[in-house]
Design a protein around this motif. Structure first.
Motif, short mmCIF file in Angstrom:
data_model
loop_
_atom_site.label_atom_id
_atom_site.label_comp_id
_atom_site.label_asym_id
_atom_site.label_seq_id
_atom_site.Cartn_x
_atom_site.Cartn_y
_atom_site.Cartn_z
N SER A 130 50.48 2.37 33.20
CA SER A 130 49.70 1.42 32.40
C SER A 130 48.95 2.18 31.32
N ASN A 131 49.07 1.76 30.07
CA ASN A 131 48.38 2.52 29.02
C ASN A 131 46.93 2.10 28.86
N ASP A 132 46.48 1.16 29.66
CA ASP A 132 45.08 0.76 29.75
C ASP A 132 44.45 1.59 30.86
N GLY A 133 43.47 2.43 30.50
CA GLY A 133 42.86 3.29 31.49
C GLY A 133 41.92 2.58 32.44
N ARG A 134 41.45 1.38 32.09
CA ARG A 134 40.46 0.69 32.91
C ARG A 134 40.96 0.37 34.33
N PRO A 135 42.20 -0.11 34.50
CA PRO A 135 42.65 -0.44 35.85
C PRO A 135 43.19 0.75 36.64
N HIS A 136 43.22 1.93 36.06
CA HIS A 136 43.86 3.06 36.74
C HIS A 136 43.25 3.33 38.12
N LEU A 137 41.95 3.21 38.25
CA LEU A 137 41.33 3.47 39.54
C LEU A 137 41.84 2.48 40.58
N ALA A 138 41.78 1.18 40.27
CA ALA A 138 42.23 0.18 41.23
C ALA A 138 43.72 0.32 41.52
N GLN A 139 44.51 0.68 40.52
CA GLN A 139 45.94 0.84 40.73
C GLN A 139 46.25 2.07 41.57
N ALA A 140 45.46 3.13 41.38
CA ALA A 140 45.72 4.38 42.09
C ALA A 140 45.25 4.34 43.54
#
Length: 366
Positions: free
Chosen positions: A125-135
């Motif tokens: 995802s090139n949006d960094g905001r959801p990276h925590l929830a996705q990871a």
């Protein structure tokens, strides 16, 4: 080289136990270069299909004649997630999902399902905001994960990712593809110009209203700067116009590094590095092959070629640049930005339900 990041005790411990353990990964031999390929295919999953990286990386790994170093790996499944408030990503998702399906990738409807079908994960995802929830679910499953730039859209989220990785003994690697340009490798690993005394880098720095400015695209040039300068920046000063950013970093050993972000004229990446034995041009950027080889090696070994403290200081540098802009170009110390993260508490169980970290994504199947 010293550094001023104040919360590195956990990172040092993580490095010892193998979570993102520094530059050792780059010293491991890559398969396809005189080494026997693994007997079993490493199954790769992708989270996020709203970036061209997802397409390019799938083509490389699923090519019948893969690039040297990528043998024995294949993208098997993908979860086509995107953000509801970025129109470009919404438009890209259906077409990119179809492209991936044509390359033999199964499309699934959740991260949980994805994790039952794969061994390792590319978070694209090139949006960094959801990276925590996705990871988080990937890390809790103990699977290796490459998180495409930026690691996260805030320093706090970045710290949470590495803390969670340590807790679940999972491996994390995050980087821009520009870090592995041949010229940068010659400077950093081969010592082509001796000790680096300073550097000027540049890259496009398009702005997305949902993100702190440099987190969206300027991170490419910032990461290039850190590739050659290393950690240890004390103070950041940002000069900003509608078309250009110039960010000046003062390192603790009195070296100076600058990043120029452009929003007009041709898109280009590069820079110049100054050393004891002369200067050297950074670039040109030739594509993703070298990054993909590093990702493949990481998936095999669990060893990241980039230290966690460097990835986190890049986030702190960009947050300090954002604060300097708010203060109309006043210098901002990185320790001030880092100091805002106080009474830090890891909230693994409730983050996925927190709107701040997990905006309502759109999932579409063309």
């Amino acid at each position: 080289m010293t550094t001023n990041f104040n919360r590195r005790k956990f990172i040092r411990t993580a490095a010892i136990t193998g979570v993102g353990a520094g530059l050792l990964g780059s010293l491991r031999p890559l398969y396809g270069m005189g080494k026997q390929r693994p007997a079993d295919t490493i199954r790769i999953g992708i989270i996020g299909l709203d970036t061209t990286h997802a397409i390019a990386f799938t083509k490389a790994f699923n090519n019948p004649v893969p690039v040297a170093g990528l043998e024995g790996m294949k993208v098997m499944a993908a979860f086509p997630q995107t953000s509801p408030d970025i129109a470009m990503n919404q438009k890209r998702l259906p077409g990119f999902t179809e492209e991936v399906k044509k390359m033999g990738v199964e499309i699934v409807d959740s991260i949980d399902v994805l994790l039952t079908k794969v061994d390792v994960v590319l978070l694209e995802s090139n949006d960094g905001r959801p990276h925590l929830a996705q990871a988080l679910p990937v890390l809790k499953a103990g699977k290796k994960i490459f998180i495409d730039k930026p690691l996260a859209a805030s320093l706090a989220d970045g710290i949470t990712i590495f803390e969670t990785a340590k807790k679940y003994q999972a491996a994390v690697f995050s980087a821009s593809s520009l870090r592995f340009m041949e010229s940068a490798e010659k400077i950093v690993k081969d010592g082509a110009i001796g000790k680096v005394l300073g550097a000027d880098t540049y890259s496009p720095a398009a702005i997305e209203k949902t993100h702190p400015d440099l987190f969206w695209y300027g991170i490419h040039g910032v990461e290039t700067l850190y590739t050659v300068m290393g950690t240890g920046c004390n103070t950041v000063t940002r000069f900003n116009t509608p078309d250009t950013d110039v960010v000046v970093g003062m390192w603790g050993d009195e070296r100076i590094g600058t990043f120029r972000g452009t929003r007009s004229g041709p898109d280009d990446f590069g820079g110049r590095v100054f050393g004891e034995k002369g200067s050297m041009v950074l670039g040109p950027f030739k594509g993703y092959e070298l990054l993909l080889q590093q990702i493949a090696n990481f998936f095999r070994t669990g060893v990241s070629p980039v230290k966690p403290e460097e990835t986190l200081e890049i986030l702190a540098f960009m947050e300090a640049a954002e604060e300097s802009k708010r203060r109309q170009g006043a210098p901002v110390k990185l320790e001030e930005v880092e100091g805002r993260i106080t009474n830090y508490e890891l909230r693994i169980t409730d983050l996925c339900g927190d709107g701040k970290h997990n905006p309502q994504f759109t999932i579409r199947h063309p």
